[in-house]
Each structure stands twice: as C-alpha cells, then as structure tokens.
Design an enzyme around this catalytic site. Structure first.
Site, PDB file in Angstrom:
ATOM      1  N   ASP A 105       0.822  -1.213   0.000  1.00  0.00           N
ATOM      2  CA  ASP A 105       0.000   0.000   0.000  1.00  0.00           C
ATOM      3  C   ASP A 105       0.856   1.263   0.000  1.00  0.00           C
ATOM      4  OD1 ASP A 105      -2.586  -0.762  -0.252  1.00  0.00           O
ATOM      5  OD2 ASP A 105      -3.184  -0.393   1.812  1.00  0.00           O
ATOM      6  N   ASP A 129      -7.945  -7.196  13.393  1.00  0.00           N
ATOM      7  CA  ASP A 129      -7.550  -8.540  13.778  1.00  0.00           C
ATOM      8  C   ASP A 129      -8.455  -9.088  14.878  1.00  0.00           C
ATOM      9  OD1 ASP A 129      -6.641  -6.657  15.563  1.00  0.00           O
ATOM     10  OD2 ASP A 129      -4.527  -7.173  15.363  1.00  0.00           O
TER      11      ASP A 129
END
Length: 531
Positions: free
Chosen positions: A137, A290
């Site tokens: 990214d 997460d």
C-alpha cells in the site's frame, strides 16, 4: 442638603461589606462546598477505586493461576491437539501438503521490507504449494519500486511470489488484506499465514504450525509468540517487552486454555481460510481488524490455539511517537469494537454462556476498561487530590499492597527485567492516561476513532543513519504532550505541598510519578543519537 447627601453616602459605606468580610464569606462558602460536596465525592471515589482495584487484582490472579496450572500440568498444545508433521506421500508427492498463502501487508516499509519478504520466501514448504503475497500500500514511489524489485528477485529464484497493489488505502490494513483475498489464486489455498513487514518467521514456521490446522478441523487459528530483536535498545523498548511478555505468556495462554479463544494479534499466525470466509472476511469498521475477525470467528464456534513455544522475530517501536500511535490504535479499536459487538456477543447461539462471560467481562471490561480507568484515575487524579484533603483516608493496603500485587503479577513474564519493575510501574501509569483517552475516543466514535498511523520501524537499529533520520524528523513542538505535562505539574504541586505542610509522606509516591510524566511529556524516552 449637603449634610443629608453625606449622611446617605456614609450609610451606604457602612452597609457595603468590607474586603475582609468578603474574603471571610468566600472562605465559609469554600468550607461548606468542601465539607458537603468535595469530601463526600472523594470518599466515594476512594471506595470506587477499592472495588475496581479488587476487580483488577482478581482478574490478574485468575489469569495467573490458569497459566501456572497449564505449565505445572504441562498442558502444552502439542499434548492437547494432534500435530503430527505433514509428510510427503510417495504417490501424491508434494500434493499431500496443503496449499498455503503467506500474506505480507506493508506501507512505506523501506527499512524492513527485505527482512519480511526474505523470511517468507525462505519458509520450508514445497515451492508448488506455497504462495507469497506482498500487499504493498506504499505511497512512496521509490519504496514501491524497491519492494517490486525485491519480489522479482525472489520470483527468479523459483518462489511463487505475487506483488499486489491497489489504487488507494481505503480500509487501511483490513482493506488491504480484504483486497488480497479476492484474487483468484487465493481460492486454492487452504491456510493463510500473515506477517507484518517487520516480522521474520523461522524457516520451519509452517512445518510447526500448519499440522495443528490439518489434523484439527475445528481449529481456525494458530497464534505464535512474538520475540523482540530490539528489546535492549533503550528503556522504552525494555518497558514494552515487559508488557508484551505478560500479554503472551499469561493472557493469550490463559485464553487459549480456558475457552479456546483469545484476540488475534494481527500477525505471526496461521488462519484456516474457511474460517475467514465464514466469518465474513476482513472488516475495516475499527482499527482492531484482527480482533474483529477473531471475535466473529469465535462466536461461530471456531477454536483458537496459542503455541508459545514457536517464536517469531519482530521489532518494538523505538520512538515514543511511534509507541503512542500504536497504543492509541490498540486501545481505541477494541473500545469501538466492543461497542459494536456487545449485543452480538450476548445473542450468539453457537457459544456457551461461559465463553460469552469471558469475552464480555474478562476480555473487554476487566482487562481493557476497568484496568485502564483504575490505573489512570487512582494514581494520576485521586492520589494527588488526596494530598489537599486530609479528611479523606486511603487505606494502606489500597495504597501499597494491592498495587504491588498487581504489578508483580503483571511483570512475571520478564524475570530478567525485575530490577526495572518500579520504572515499569510508573511508565504504565502514565500510558494508562493515554490509553484511557483513546478508549473514550473509541466509545464516543470521536474524530480519531478510526485513525490509522502505521507504526514506524527502524529495521536494524544499529544503523545510525536510520536513527538519525527518525529522530530529526520529529518537530520540536511535537515533543510536548500537554496532557502529560499538565498532570505532571499537578503531581509535582501536590508532592511539594505534602512535603511542606503534611507529615504522611505521600510525596514519596507522588513525586516519582510526576517525574515519569515529565519524562514522557517532554519525550525523554526512546532512541537517541549522541553527538
């Protein structure tokens, strides 16, 4: 007529209160407010803190007992779960090994991209059954080109490595991982291993973790322990090591043993792709993507196992700025996630009542909310205020014994740093204020609730140029943290007042805390460069 005017003026002067009377009136009003309002409030706050401290201590004792029993009884994951090595079948050949995808999300990771890519490409696994996916990214064109060339280099060596980019950073890490799962070649992969850009798994990582998933179909996740290559760099990294060791050796191990559930750490773990798909994939609604995935998978009945004997090298934040950003994300994200998932946890039908209680009370409320609030409020607000209110008494056991017990139980994971326990205690009290602020931002979904700042890494911290660049990039005004300095000033004033006007020695507790607040408020912790 003039005499009448003078008489009326004299009457007004006599009627008006003198300065002394006005001051006396204010003093009486203050005493009334003090006796009728402030003292009862402070006494109530003391009682509240007593209750909260007992809750925090009980949670620490509970987790400590569980992890101790696990060690004493040798209830290692390898004894509880079948984990026979995956062997190559003579007829099927390498096809007897499951397809594994290794994901490495990164963002402008110039200092560490070679470490993570190289470690992933050196994993011992049949080359035709392994795909390394680099999800870049990066917004820096130079860094992107460096990462692409590194992928090409390993591709020429026979590694099936995929270099993937996208148009924007929507959803940050969660969006990056979600986009990575959409590629066609991922559908043939049974398991997904994930490593952040600074993580370096040993070559036998997959050989040790994947068998747990192969032989136990209800296992969704194998989480391994983090090992820190730069723990000895400075006092800041030593403090972090103590906190992280407790998290892995006690919290994660206890959660795995109690109800096969714990929060996924976002890296150094292997997922069953079926569990990711059934749980709805990656979500970017919080900065704790997460934990979000783990919670949704856990509520569907999937089980997790933590294997502390498998360690993966990683890096701790070496600058206070990076550490503060990390802690903001780690505190804000879970708070917002708890707000969004509370009723979903209560209504879940595939998990037991015990597991719901553990998720809501221990995992979120006691560990992340009550502990943070108590630590911040008691040591940074109530204690200094108590100096000015001798009518309010804090029991000695609440002041010394319970905090000492909590501190000792929280530091058992790092015996080598036991001599730093007082500094670590003071450091954690200061950081509790930062975490409490982030938690409130998460609950209220305020402006920085979904702020994502990638934790800056230095790679090999012995490279002086890297440290110089990071240190110099911090503007002078950014080294002042007003809230910490304000609380530090309050603590210093209360310590001086106690030393001069009282004889209860409270300043012994307050003054060191004040110094630690100033150390963090002026950023006197973290990497430094000598002339």
């Amino acid at each position: 007529m003039q005499g009448g005017r003078a008489l009326r003026a004299s009457d007004r002067l006599l009627a008006a209160p003198t300065v002394a009377e006005a001051v006396e009136s204010l003093v009486r009003a203050w005493r009334q407010v003090r006796v009728e309002l402030l003292v009862p409030l402070l006494r109530g706050a003391v009682v509240m803190c007593v209750v909260l401290s007992v809750i925090v201590l009980a949670e620490k004792v509970f987790l400590g007992v569980v992890s101790s029993v696990v060690k004493v009884l040798r209830r290692r994951p390898s004894r509880l779960y079948r984990c026979d090595p995956v062997v190559e079948d003579k007829e099927a050949g390498s096809a007897s090994f499951p397809m594994v995808l290794v994901q490495i999300p990164m963002y402008n990771e110039k200092e560490v991209y070679q470490l993570s890519i190289g470690a992933a490409c050196r994993l011992t696994w049949p080359a035709d059954r392994l795909i390394v996916q680099v999800l870049d990214d990066s917004t820096d064109a130079i860094v992107k080109e460096l990462v692409r060339k590194e992928c090409d280099k390993w591709g020429k060596k026979g590694i099936n490595i995929k270099y993937e980019t996208r148009k924007d950073r929507e959803g940050y890490k969660a969006g990056n991982l979600k986009e990575g799962m959409r590629h066609g070649y991922v559908q043939g992969c049974e398991f997904v291993a994930m490593f952040d850009a600074d993580f370096q798994p040993a070559p036998d990582f997959l050989l040790k973790t994947v068998p747990f998933l192969v032989h136990n179909p209800r296992l969704a996740l194998v989480q391994t322990r983090w090992e820190f290559v730069n723990a000895n760099d400075c006092l800041l990294t030593r403090m972090q090591e103590m906190s992280m060791d407790y998290h892995f050796k006690v919290e994660q191990e206890a959660g795995s043993s109690l109800c096969n559930f714990f929060g996924y750490n976002g890296t150094a773990g292997v997922w069953r792709r079926q569990a990711i798909d059934e749980s709805g994939g990656w979500e970017d609604r919080t900065t704790a993507e997460d934990m979000d995935l783990a919670l949704r998978a856990g509520l569907l009945g999937w089980q997790f196992v933590y294997v502390g004997s498998i360690k993966v090298k990683s890096e701790l934040p070496s600058t206070l700025k990076a550490y503060r950003s990390q802690q903001h994300r780690w505190s804000c994200g879970p708070a917002l996630l708890f707000k969004k998932m509370f009723w979903g946890i209560i209504a879940a039908k595939k998990v037991s009542v015990w597991k719901k209680i553990y998720m809501t009370y221990d995992f979120f409320i006691a560990r992340r909310i009550i502990s943070t609030f108590f630590t911040s409020f008691f040591f940074s607000v109530l204690l200094p205020m108590n100096v000015f209110f001798p009518e309010v008494q804090i029991p000695l056991w609440e002041l010394i014994f319970i905090p000492a017990a909590i501190t000792l139980l929280s530091s058992v994971g790092t015996p080598r740093s036991i001599h730093l326990i007082v500094l670590w205690f003071l450091f954690e009290n200061v950081m509790a204020l930062h975490r409490l602020k982030a938690t409130m931002i998460g609950f209220l979904e305020a402006g920085r609730a979904n702020e994502w700042i990638v934790t800056q890494k230095l790679g090999n911290v012995h490279k002086l140029k890297s440290i110089v660049r990071v240190t110099k990039s911090c503007r002078f005004k950014d080294r002042f943290h007003c809230l910490e300095l304000l609380i530090g000033g309050l603590l210093l004033i209360s310590a001086c007042y106690d030393y001069l006007y009282r004889d209860d020695s409270f300043y012994i507790f307050v003054l060191p805390q004040s110094i630690m607040y100033f150390a963090i408020g002026f950023e006197f912790m973290g990497v430094s460069v000598s002339s």
